[in-house]
Design an enzyme around this catalytic site. Structure first.
Site, PDB file in Angstrom:
ATOM      1  N   GLY A  63      15.142 -16.006   0.961  1.00  0.00           N
ATOM      2  CA  GLY A  63      16.065 -14.905   1.238  1.00  0.00           C
ATOM      3  C   GLY A  63      17.482 -15.287   0.872  1.00  0.00           C
ATOM      4  N   CYS A  90      11.609 -21.903   1.087  1.00  0.00           N
ATOM      5  CA  CYS A  90      13.061 -21.805   0.891  1.00  0.00           C
ATOM      6  C   CYS A  90      13.756 -21.352   2.185  1.00  0.00           C
ATOM      7  CB  CYS A  90      13.355 -20.904  -0.300  1.00  0.00           C
ATOM      8  SG  CYS A  90      15.028 -21.114  -0.919  1.00  0.00           S
ATOM      9  N   TYR A  91      14.289 -20.121   2.233  1.00  0.00           N
ATOM     10  CA  TYR A  91      14.934 -19.669   3.481  1.00  0.00           C
ATOM     11  C   TYR A  91      13.938 -19.755   4.634  1.00  0.00           C
ATOM     12  CZ  TYR A  91      17.571 -16.869   6.808  1.00  0.00           C
ATOM     13  OH  TYR A  91      18.245 -16.452   7.925  1.00  0.00           O
ATOM     14  N   HIS A 177       9.952 -23.019  -4.780  1.00  0.00           N
ATOM     15  CA  HIS A 177       9.208 -21.754  -4.851  1.00  0.00           C
ATOM     16  C   HIS A 177       7.863 -21.951  -5.568  1.00  0.00           C
ATOM     17  CE1 HIS A 177      12.372 -19.045  -3.400  1.00  0.00           C
ATOM     18  NE2 HIS A 177      13.178 -19.983  -3.872  1.00  0.00           N
ATOM     19  N   GLU A 179       5.610 -19.773  -5.837  1.00  0.00           N
ATOM     20  CA  GLU A 179       5.153 -18.486  -6.367  1.00  0.00           C
ATOM     21  C   GLU A 179       5.631 -18.219  -7.794  1.00  0.00           C
ATOM     22  OE1 GLU A 179       7.381 -19.050  -4.074  1.00  0.00           O
ATOM     23  OE2 GLU A 179       8.977 -17.573  -3.978  1.00  0.00           O
ATOM     24  N   GLY A 232       1.865  10.734 -17.019  1.00  0.00           N
ATOM     25  CA  GLY A 232       1.392   9.983 -18.183  1.00  0.00           C
ATOM     26  C   GLY A 232       1.659   8.498 -18.013  1.00  0.00           C
ATOM     27  N   VAL A 234       1.353   4.795 -15.890  1.00  0.00           N
ATOM     28  CA  VAL A 234       0.142   4.119 -15.418  1.00  0.00           C
ATOM     29  C   VAL A 234      -0.281   4.603 -14.024  1.00  0.00           C
ATOM     30  CG1 VAL A 234      -0.796   1.864 -14.767  1.00  0.00           C
ATOM     31  CG2 VAL A 234       0.636   2.068 -16.786  1.00  0.00           C
ATOM     32  N   ASP A 235       0.688   4.681 -13.101  1.00  0.00           N
ATOM     33  CA  ASP A 235       0.322   4.945 -11.701  1.00  0.00           C
ATOM     34  C   ASP A 235      -0.273   6.333 -11.515  1.00  0.00           C
ATOM     35  OD1 ASP A 235       1.568   2.529 -11.535  1.00  0.00           O
ATOM     36  OD2 ASP A 235       3.410   3.301 -10.648  1.00  0.00           O
ATOM     37  N   SER A 236       0.403   7.343 -12.072  1.00  0.00           N
ATOM     38  CA  SER A 236      -0.139   8.694 -11.851  1.00  0.00           C
ATOM     39  C   SER A 236      -1.428   8.885 -12.648  1.00  0.00           C
ATOM     40  CB  SER A 236       0.904   9.774 -12.186  1.00  0.00           C
ATOM     41  OG  SER A 236       1.131   9.858 -13.560  1.00  0.00           O
ATOM     42  N   LYS A 377       1.005  -3.466  -9.569  1.00  0.00           N
ATOM     43  CA  LYS A 377       0.860  -2.856 -10.889  1.00  0.00           C
ATOM     44  C   LYS A 377      -0.323  -3.426 -11.679  1.00  0.00           C
ATOM     45  CE  LYS A 377       3.421  -0.048 -13.527  1.00  0.00           C
ATOM     46  NZ  LYS A 377       4.042   1.145 -12.949  1.00  0.00           N
TER      47      LYS A 377
END
Ligand code: XMP
Length: 521
Positions: A63, A90-91, A177, A179, A232, A234-236, A377
């Site tokens: 953070g 980290c934080y 980190h 990640e 149009g 990706v998500d919808s 995503k």
């Protein structure tokens, strides 16, 4: 539609408590990539919610704050009473140290980037690692004194306490980190925490999800009708394909052509969904309404607001024409949920008001169906592939809701839209031809609000300037301008000035984010 079970089997969950790091989402993604379900909540989450989630382990994120200052976030006391594994990053490490009686200081030498970690004690967290490994640091504070009952696990040349663990309890903390991909053994460290320390089961798999979601949608929707705004993107698109599979013709999609789309996009979206996938799609040709509403507006924020409002109005009027709609489906995905969570701990600042369909007016009283609400995503993309959406649609670069509206700097006119569509299509066509499209994360053109002098034959030409923008990024929060080959840029530039009469000059944007944003407005 919260994901809590697969085939009625409750699954192991890792809770990530967010202290505002730009990498928090990456932590949850990495955990899910190892097939363990993970959810992010703000650090000030209600104690009862933590109990409901019944996590197998908790990760405290990094953070931007300093624990050396008063009134900065702290890990909730209740997590220490649960007697489950905790990993502070980290934080997250600094607040653990501070809360356990250690000492944290702001140091003169801030550490950003690569560091060599030297492991000095055996720990389950570092199983399978060599004694020395490359890690990624990003901190200004560091732990100076270990809390009582903690032992030192690893150091770097500037951070003597770079990793620590409780002598008896399963509490671990690391300054770097794991990640980010720059930490060489990050995946191993995360998996050590998941499997060797939390003993979590790797039972989160995307393949099971489609059947599970279809079943849930059927149970919720029953025989009622559902409406979806199809962009149009990706998500919808994935939401549409999933709902179609679940409820067939009870789904109606509305595709609003606002005139600010890429060249040929409206035709392509209609072809894919109506003709190829046999979806029930209504196209609303609304180019003129958008243009009329955008007349004389050059302020970027205002443009976004006008486009967003006009979109809702049109969608609303299309919805009213359809009878007996009971549900509104939305392609909300997990990052949208997190970004809009109104917690005090949400450190995200509003840089631009992003346009997403916020829903219909209250009086329509539609219930929401959001089957992708807990997915990232890449998980949504994988689902799209399984559902048979063409790969080209799923792998297209992101396109902002306000479309070309925020890529025409200054006032928007029909002529400017058409110039930009042509330039954009040349740039994208060349990127695809040269095999560069998939190597950049996003590429587009911008129409600048200046004219410049050119010469064609013996004629002076005072004409438009096109900016090319191409970036490489993992999460679109930070980005580097793409180092495209000079010959390629030369070719694109030649094509644009030769094929588009109204353009006399092409420039390449070499700004990174930050300080620039990816879009120009
Ligand atoms: P910026 O310009 O903020 O963009 O660096 C980051 C990413 O977000 C996209 N973007 C938007 N997407 N509605 C969207 O749906 C918007 O209003 C919007 N503005 C920017 C941008 O294209 C990039 O991928």
């Amino acid at each position: 539609m919260q994901k809590l079970s697969v085939n009625n089997k409750s699954i192991d969950t890792i809770l990530v408590l967010d202290f505002g790091s730009q990498y928090t989402q990456l932590i949850a993604r990495r955990v899910r990539e190892s097939n363990v379900y993970s959810e992010i909540y703000p650090w000030d989450i209600d104690e009862n919610k933590i109990k409901d989630l019944n996590p197998k382990g908790i990760i405290l994120s990094g953070g931007p704050n300093s624990v050396t200052e008063s009134y900065t976030p702290r890990a909730p006391q209740c997590i220490f009473d649960l007697n489950i594994p905790i990993l502070g990053i980290c934080y997250g490490m600094q607040t653990l140290a501070e809360q356990m009686g250690g000492h944290v200081e702001s140091v003169a030498h801030k550490e950003f980037g690569h560091a060599e970690l030297e492991i000095v004690s055996d720990s389950r967290l570092f199983n399978k690692l060599n004694k020395k490994t490359n890690v990624w640091m990003s901190h200004g504070d560091q732990v100076q004194d270990l809390p009582d009952d903690y032992e030192l696990l690893a150091s770097t040349s500037t951070a003597p306490i770079a990793a620590m663990q409780h002598k008896k309890l399963p509490i671990y903390a690391i300054q770097f980190h794991p990640e980010v991909t720059h930490t060489d053994d990050g995946k191993i460290i995360i998996e050590n925490f998941l499997f060797d320390i939390c003993h979590a089961c790797a039972d989160w798999k995307i393949d099971d999800l489609i059947d599970q979601r279809i079943k849930e949608i059927k149970e919720i929707v029953k025989k009622d009708k559902v409406l979806l705004g199809l962009s149009g993107g990706v998500d919808s698109s994935v939401t549409a394909a999933l709902l179609h599979k679940a409820i067939g013709k009870s789904l109606t999609c509305v595709f609003v052509d606002n005139g600010l789309l890429r060249k040929g996009e409206a035709t392509q979206v209609m072809k894919t969904f109506k003709d190829n996938m046999n979806l029930n799609v209504i196209k609303s040709d609304s180019q003129d309404v958008f243009l009329r509403h955008l007349e004389n507006i050059d302020d970027p924020e205002q443009k976004r607001k006008v486009i967003g409002r006009t979109f809702i109005d049109i969608f609303d009027s299309e919805a009213i024409k359809l009878k007996n709609i009971k549900f509104l489906a939305q392609g909300t995905i997990y990052p949208d949920v997190i970004e809009s969570s109104g917690s005090e701990s949400n450190e995200a600042r509003v840089i631009k008001s992003h346009h997403n369909v916020g829903g219909l007016p209250d009086e329509m009283k539609l219930d929401l169906v959001e089957p992708l609400r807990d997915l990232f995503k890449d998980e949504v993309r994988n689902m799209g592939i399984e559902l048979g959406i063409p790969k080209e649609m799923l792998e297209r670069h992101p396109f902002p809701g306000p479309g070309l509206g925020v890529r025409i700097i200054g006032e928007i006119t029909k002529e400017k839209i058409s110039i930009l569509q042509e330039a954009d299509s040349i740039f994208i066509e060349e990127l695809i031809r040269e095999g560069l499209y998939d190597k950049v994360s996003q590429a587009f053109t911008v129409l600048l609000p200046v004219k410049s002098v050119g010469v064609v034959g013996d004629e002076r030409r005072y004409a438009e300037v096109i900016g090319l923008r191409a970036v490489e990024t993992v999460d679109f929060m930070t980005a580097r301008w793409a180092h495209l080959p000079y010959e390629f840029l030369e070719n694109v530039s030649n094509r644009i000035v030769n094929e588009i009469e109204e353009v006399s000059r092409v420039v390449y944007d070499i700004s990174s984010k930050p300080p620039a944003t990816i879009e120009w407005e």
